[in-house]
Write an enzyme that holds these catalytic residues in place. Structure first.
Site, PDB file in Angstrom:
ATOM      1  N   CYS B 137       0.854  -1.267  -0.033  1.00  0.00           N
ATOM      2  CA  CYS B 137       0.136   0.177  -0.075  1.00  0.00           C
ATOM      3  C   CYS B 137       0.892   1.124  -0.115  1.00  0.00           C
ATOM      4  CB  CYS B 137      -0.910   0.169   1.207  1.00  0.00           C
ATOM      5  SG  CYS B 137      -2.114  -1.269   0.923  1.00  0.00           S
ATOM      6  N   HIS B 138       1.776   1.056   0.978  1.00  0.00           N
ATOM      7  CA  HIS B 138       2.858   2.552   0.997  1.00  0.00           C
ATOM      8  C   HIS B 138       4.059   2.281   1.139  1.00  0.00           C
ATOM      9  CE1 HIS B 138      -1.431   3.523   2.665  1.00  0.00           C
ATOM     10  NE2 HIS B 138      -1.291   4.478   1.731  1.00  0.00           N
ATOM     11  N   GLY B 139       4.566   0.950   0.970  1.00  0.00           N
ATOM     12  CA  GLY B 139       6.150   0.662   0.672  1.00  0.00           C
ATOM     13  C   GLY B 139       6.685   0.467   2.161  1.00  0.00           C
TER      14      GLY B 139
END
Lengths: 434, 173, 263
Positions: B137-139
C-alpha cells in the site's frame, strides 16, 4: 421612480421579525432561552402548569404510556442491533439474542412484555376516557388523535409480532394481510403489493421490519400532537367539572408528577413480576416453532390485545363486512363525542351511563375470551351477540341515555367535589348504585 | 397566582426526598446498564476470542496465515538464517527498537498480526528488502522478526497474546 | 383507596380468565402430570447433577433423531447450566466430526468439534429427517419446552404417557402410537425411555421416571439457559421496586400534605 423613495404622506406598518427577549432567566440560560424559549416553555408547560387537583390514579396512565413507549424504543433499538430480518435467519437471530447477547434475554423479554403492558395501559387509559367523559367538548380532537395513536399501536404490534418468524408470526401475517383481498376490485393486487411476493415470505418480513420501526416513531410524533392538544384543552378530572379558580388546581410539578410517579412504579412492579417470572404467559407457545409454510397451526390466534377485534371480525360471515366491522368497531369511538351528547361529563353523576360503560367493559372481556376460542357453535353465537352489543352501545345507548338520563345533583366546582367526597356524599368509583 | 403558591416553592430538599431521589437514580442506572452492555461482544464472539491452531504440518521456512478475531495472523517457522538475521540487528537501526527475543517465545516460531501498523493493509511475505514482509500500500518493509525497517509504518507488527499447547498447537488470544 | 384495590383485583381476574382461553390446550381434557420441578417457583434453580444426567439421556437416546441446533457445546460449561468443566466440554465436543470449509482447495472437510461449535444435527436438513422417519419430523429440541402449552409438564407427560391399552374410539395407523397426553393422542415416536436404557455416569438408578425428569430438566435449561439469572434478577428488581414505590409514595404524601392543610 423607485418604490424606495417614500412619499411623505404614506405610512408603512412597522415589522418586528426579531422576537428575542422576554426570558425571566439570566446569564447563559437566559441567553439561550431568549433565542429558543424551550426553558421557559418547559417551565410553563411541565412545572407550573395548572392541573385539576382532583385527578385520581386513573390519570397516571398517560405518563405510564409515555414510559412504556420510551422503554419500548430503547429495548427495540437494542434488539435491532442484533436481529436479522431475513426469513432464513430471523428465528435464529432472536434465539441468539436470548442466548448470547449480553442481557439479550432481558431486553427481549422486556420488549415483548412491554408491548402487552402498553396495551393494558392503553385500554385502562381509554376506559378512563369513557367513564369520565374525557371525549366531550373541548377534548374531541384529542380523543380522535388518541384513536389514531391506537390504530398505529395495533399496526406496530402486528408488525413486531411477525418479526420472530415463528408459526404464529407467519400465519398471523398471512391471515391478516389476506384480509385486504376483501377490498373490491383491487384487493388481490393490493395483497400481492403488500407481500412483494405471491405469499408471505422473505420480502414481506424485510419490509415489515422497516415499517415496524417507522410506525413506532410515527407514534412518537402523534403522541406529541396528543400532548400539545392536552395543553390547550387542559386535563379532565373525575368530577367532569372544569377548573375555575386556584382552589381547584395544583401545579403539575410536584403534585401531579409525584402522583404519576407512584402510578408508574406500581405499574412497573407488576410488569417486572410478569416479565421475570412468567415471561411467556401472555404469548403463544406456537411462536417458538419456526415458521413453516406447509403446516398451519390448529388455531391461529393473534396476541391477546387483538382478541376482541378478532372476535368481531369472525362474527360477520361476509369477508369484506367482517373487515369493515372490525375497523369500524374502533373508528366508531371517534363518533362518541357526538353520539353521546349529554352535557354532563363524568359518570360519577350519570347513574345509567355508568352501568352502560361497565356493560361495555364486560362485553370487551367476553369478546376477548371469544376471540381466543374456535369460531364455531356457542362461541360464535356469543361473539355475534357481543358484536351487536358493541355497536348498540355507540349507536343506541349513547344517544338514548343522553336523552333520557337524569344526572345526579352536581357540585359547582372541583373543590366542592373534593368536599363532597370527604363528606361521603359521593363515591367516585362504584359498580352499582349511586 | 396566589401567595400560597409562591410560598410552596421553597424547595427545601428534605431527607426523604433526597433518599428517594438517590434510590431512584440507582435504579435508572441499573436499568440503562443492560442497554449499554448489549453492544459489547456477545458470548458467541467471545467464544472465538481464542483459537487453537495446529502447527504440526508447518515445515521449516514455511509460513501459514490464520484468521483470528477477523484479522490475519502470520505464523512462521523460521529457518536458522532468518533467526540469526533477526537476532543480529543493531537496535539503533530500528524505528521501533525491540529485541527479537522479546518478540518470540520460541525463536523458531514467529507469531505476528498480519496487519501493517501504518494504515492496516496486509503485508506480503517473502518480499521486501529485509527478507520479511513488504506492504504494497505505501511501501513499508518488515524484517524477519516483523519489525519495521523502512517505510511509513510507525511500529513493529503486533505480537498477539499466544501460548504453545503441547508441541503441535498454538493457542492465540 | 379500597375501591381501587377492588377494581384492580376484579380486573386482573377477568383479564387472566379471558387470556387463558387461547393458551390452554383445549383438545385434551386430561390434566397434565405435574412433577415438582427444581426450577419452578420464584426461587427455582436447576440441579447441576440432574442437568448432566439429562444431557446424557439426550445424547444417548434423543440425539439420534432430534437436533438441538441452537445450543453450543460451550453452553454446557456456562453458569446456570449443567456446568461441565472446560476440559470436559472440550472432550465432549471432540467426539463429533463437524463439517467446516471450504479449505484452500475449495473443498468442504470435517474436523473434530470445538466448544464454540453448535450441537451436531443427526440429519443435514428437515427433509432428510422426514425421509428417515416415515414422513414425520422429530422436532428440534432447542426451544421445544417453550413451544408446547404446558411446557415442561407437557413434555414430561408425553414421555410418561405411553399406554399399552388403546381406548376403543382411537384408530392407530401403521407406525403410530397411542399417547394419553399428546395433543391429538397420536404420536409417531415409539416409547423412547425404558428403564435401564441409560447407564448414568453418577450411578443414579435410571428408572423411566428418573430419565424423564432428568431429560425434561435438561430440555428446559436448553430452552431457557438464563432461567436462574432471570429469577435472581427478578427477586432483586421486585424488592428494589417495592422499596422505591414505598419511598416515592411517602414523598408524594408529604408533598400533598402541603395543600390538604390549606383547605
Amino acid at each position: 421612480m423607485s418604490e424606495y423613495t417614500s412619499k411623505p404622506e404614506e405610512k408603512f406598518e412597522s415589522v418586528h421579525t426579531n422576537k428575542v427577549g422576554g426570558s425571566p432567566y439570566k446569564g447563559v440560560v437566559g441567553w439561550i432561552d431568549n433565542r429558543l424559549p424551550i426553558i421557559r416553555m418547559f417551565r410553563h408547560e411541565y412545572l407550573d402548569f395548572q392541573v385539576p387537583k382532583s385527578l385520581s390514579y386513573f390519570w397516571s396512565f398517560g405518563g405510564i404510556l409515555t414510559i412504556c413507549l420510551l422503554l419500548l424504543i430503547l429495548t427495540g433499538i437494542s434488539l435491532g442491533m442484533h436481529y436479522k430480518p431475513d426469513a432464513k435467519h430471523a428465528f435464529e437471530s432472536v434465539e441468539k439474542i436470548m442466548r448470547d447477547v449480553n442481557f439479550g434475554w432481558l431486553i427481549r423479554y422486556a420488549h415483548m412484555n412491554l408491548a402487552s403492558f402498553f396495551f393494558i395501559a392503553v385500554y385502562l387509559h381509554i376506559f378512563r376516557g369513557l367513564y369520565y367523559g374525557s371525549y366531550k367538548e373541548p377534548r374531541q380532537l384529542m380523543w380522535i388523535i388518541g384513536i389514531v395513536i391506537f390504530f398505529l399501536m395495533m399496526a406496530t404490534a402486528f408488525l413486531g409480532y411477525t418479526l420472530p418468524w415463528g408459526q404464529m408470526s407467519y400465519w398471523g401475517a398471512t391471515v391478516i394481510t389476506n384480509l385486504f383481498s376483501a377490498i373490491p376490485l383491487f384487493g388481490e393486487s393490493i395483497v400481492t403489493w403488500l407481500w412483494g411476493d405471491y405469499s408471505v415470505g422473505d420480502a414481506a418480513l424485510n419490509r415489515f421490519y422497516v415499517l415496524h420501526w417507522l410506525i413506532a416513531f410515527l407514534i412518537v410524533g402523534v403522541v406529541v400532537f396528543h400532548v400539545i392538544a392536552l395543553h390547550i384543552v387542559g386535563s379532565n378530572n373525575p368530577s367532569g367539572i372544569e377548573p375555575k379558580d386556584t382552589r381547584d388546581t395544583v401545579t403539575f410539578a410536584p403534585y401531579t408528577t409525584s402522583k404519576d410517579l407512584v402510578g408508574m412504579l406500581v405499574f412497573l412492579l407488576i410488569f417486572v413480576v410478569v416479565m421475570m417470572y412468567a415471561p411467556n404467559y401472555l404469548g403463544h407457545p406456537d411462536n417458538y416453532i419456526p415458521a413453516n409454510p406447509m403446516v398451519t397451526p390448529a388455531h391461529i390466534v393473534p396476541e391477546w390485545y387483538f382478541l376482541p377485534f378478532y372476535a368481531i371480525l369472525r362474527s360477520i360471515p361476509d369477508k369484506l363486512m367482517g373487515v369493515v366491522a372490525m375497523v369500524s368497531s374502533i373508528a366508531v369511538l371517534g363518533l362518541l363525542p357526538w353520539l353521546d351528547f349529554s352535557k354532563v361529563r363524568s359518570s360519577v353523576f350519570r347513574p345509567i351511563w355508568k352501568q352502560c360503560v361497565f356493560l361495555f367493559v364486560l362485553d370487551f372481556f367476553v369478546l376477548m375470551y371469544i376471540g381466543g376460542a374456535p369460531a364455531e357453535g356457542i362461541y360464535l353465537l356469543i361473539g355475534r351477540i357481543g358484536t351487536a352489543f358493541w355497536f348498540a352501545f355507540f349507536f343506541i345507548l349513547a344517544p338514548l341515555v343522553s336523552l333520557v338520563e337524569k344526572p345526579l345533583p352536581m357540585p359547582q366546582s372541583i373543590h366542592e367535589f373534593e368536599d363532597w367526597k370527604k363528606q361521603g356524599k359521593i363515591k367516585v368509583f362504584q359498580f352499582f348504585g349511586k | 397566582m396566589s401567595d400560597t403558591k409562591n410560598k410552596d416553592k421553597t424547595t427545601r430538599r428534605d431527607f426523604i426526598t433526597t433518599v428517594t431521589a438517590t434510590v431512584g437514580a440507582v435504579g435508572v442506572g441499573a436499568a440503562v446498564m443492560p442497554i449499554v452492555s448489549q453492544m459489547n461482544p456477545d458470548s458467541s464472539v467471545k467464544a472465538l476470542a481464542s483459537i487453537e491452531v495446529d502447527i504440526s504440518k508447518v515445515k521449516e521456512g514455511q509460513e501459514i496465515t490464520v484468521l483470528w478475531r477477523g484479522k490475519p495472523v502470520f505464523i512462521k517457522r523460521r529457518s536458522k538464517e532468518e533467526i540469526e538475521k533477526a537476532q543480529k540487528v543493531n537496535l539503533k537501526d530500528l524505528k521501533d527498537p525491540e529485541e527479537d527475543k522479546a518478540r518470540v517465545k520460541n525463536p523458531e516460531w514467529l507469531v505476528v498480526l498480519g496487519v501493517c501498523t501504518h494504515l492496516g493493509c496486509v503485508p506480503i511475505g517473502g518480499k521486501g528488502n529485509f527478507d520479511g514482509w513488504f506492504c504494497p500500500c505505501h511501501g513499508s518493509h518488515y524484517d524477519t522478526s516483523g519489525r519495521i525497517r523502512l517505510g511509513p509504518a510507525p511500529t513493529n507488527l503486533e505480537v498477539p497474546k499466544y501460548e504453545f499447547v503441547g508441541t503441535d498447537k498454538i493457542k492465540i488470544g | 383507596m379500597k375501591n381501587y384495590l377492588k377494581f384492580i383485583f376484579i380486573f386482573s381476574f377477568i383479564f387472566i380468565f379471558s387470556t387463558t382461553s387461547s393458551i390452554q390446550a383445549k383438545e385434551s381434557n386430561v390434566s397434565l402430570l405435574k412433577p415438582n420441578w427444581t426450577f419452578n417457583g420464584f426461587f427455582g434453580k436447576f440441579d447441576r447433577a440432574q442437568l448432566q444426567r439429562g444431557y446424557q439421556v439426550y445424547k444417548e437416546v434423543c440425539a439420534s433423531c432430534h437436533s438441538m441446533n441452537l445450543v453450543s457445546f460451550r453452553n454446557l460449561a456456562e453458569p446456570g447450566g449443567p456446568e461441565f468443566s472446560e476440559a470436559e466440554v472440550k472432550a465432549l465436543a471432540a467426539q463429533y466430526e463437524i463439517q467446516d470449509g471450504p479449505n484452500a482447495d475449495g473443498e468442504m472437510f470435517t474436523r473434530k468439534g470445538i466448544p464454540s461449535d453448535r450441537f451436531k444435527s443427526p440429519y443435514p436438513n428437515e427433509l432428510a429427517s422426514r425421509a428417515a422417519n416415515g414422513g414425520a419430523y422429530p422436532p428440534d429440541m432447542s426451544v421445544l419446552v417453550k413451544a408446547r402449552p404446558g411446557q415442561s409438564d407437557y413434555i414430561y407427560s408425553v414421555l410418561m404417557g405411553y399406554e399399552e391399552k388403546v381406548p376403543a374410539n382411537i384408530k392407530l395407523e401403521d407406525g403410530v402410537y397411542y399417547n394419553k397426553y399428546m395433543s391429538g393422542n397420536k404420536i409417531r415416536m415409539a416409547k423412547p425411555l425404558n428403564s435401564g436404557g441409560v447407564e448414568y455416569a453418577d450411578g443414579t438408578k435410571a428408572t423411566e421416571e428418573q430419565m424423564a425428569k432428568d431429560v425434561v430438566s435438561f430440555l428446559t435449561w436448553a430452552a431457557e439457559p438464563h432461567l436462574e439469572a432471570r429469577k435472581k434478577l427478578g427477586f432483586k428488581s421486585v424488592l428494589y421496586l417495592l422499596i422505591l414505590t414505598i419511598l416515592v409514595y411517602l414523598v408524594k404524601k408529604k408533598i400533598w400534605s402541603r395543600i390538604e392543610s390549606k383547605v
